[in-house]
Write a protein that holds these residues in place. Sequence first.
Motif, PDB file in Angstrom:
ATOM      1  N   GLY A   7       5.323   0.750   3.215  1.00 44.43           N
ATOM      2  CA  GLY A   7       5.025  -0.533   2.586  1.00 44.43           C
ATOM      3  C   GLY A   7       6.203  -1.475   2.698  1.00 44.43           C
ATOM      4  O   GLY A   7       7.344  -1.052   2.828  1.00 44.43           O
ATOM      5  N   VAL A  19       6.102  -3.717  -2.055  1.00 40.72           N
ATOM      6  CA  VAL A  19       5.677  -2.397  -2.543  1.00 40.72           C
ATOM      7  C   VAL A  19       6.852  -1.668  -3.178  1.00 40.72           C
ATOM      8  O   VAL A  19       7.800  -1.294  -2.491  1.00 40.72           O
ATOM      9  CB  VAL A  19       5.092  -1.553  -1.386  1.00 40.72           C
ATOM     10  CG1 VAL A  19       4.696  -0.170  -1.884  1.00 40.72           C
ATOM     11  CG2 VAL A  19       3.914  -2.257  -0.747  1.00 40.72           C
ATOM     12  N   ASP A  37       1.738   4.762  -3.904  1.00 45.86           N
ATOM     13  CA  ASP A  37       0.284   4.664  -3.809  1.00 45.86           C
ATOM     14  C   ASP A  37      -0.276   6.034  -4.151  1.00 45.86           C
ATOM     15  O   ASP A  37      -0.354   6.915  -3.297  1.00 45.86           O
ATOM     16  CB  ASP A  37      -0.134   4.229  -2.409  1.00 45.86           C
ATOM     17  CG  ASP A  37      -1.649   4.080  -2.287  1.00 45.86           C
ATOM     18  OD1 ASP A  37      -2.335   4.033  -3.321  1.00 45.86           O
ATOM     19  OD2 ASP A  37      -2.123   3.996  -1.141  1.00 45.86           O
TER      20      ASP A  37
END
Length: 75
Positions: A63, A67, A71
């Motif tokens: 990312g 980010v 995730d």
Amino acid sequence: MSPRPRVVVYPPNAQGGRRVRCDGEMLGRALGPADLLEFLRRAGLDPDVVRLDDPLLIEWRGGGPAVWTPDIGGT
């Protein structure tokens, strides 16, 4: 062959921190963009001119600059 980026920012860990390397040296674990810019300042880069989206300077793994949390669960 194009030059490799000087800085590598690794994927976020479970706590949301991202390991940061510059020129092969581990700088620490950034919890956000401010931490990353401070690490880069300590490494001799000017945070006022560094662009976090500059692919010639920074390689983002897991990312990009937006980010900072992992995730989890594929969402």
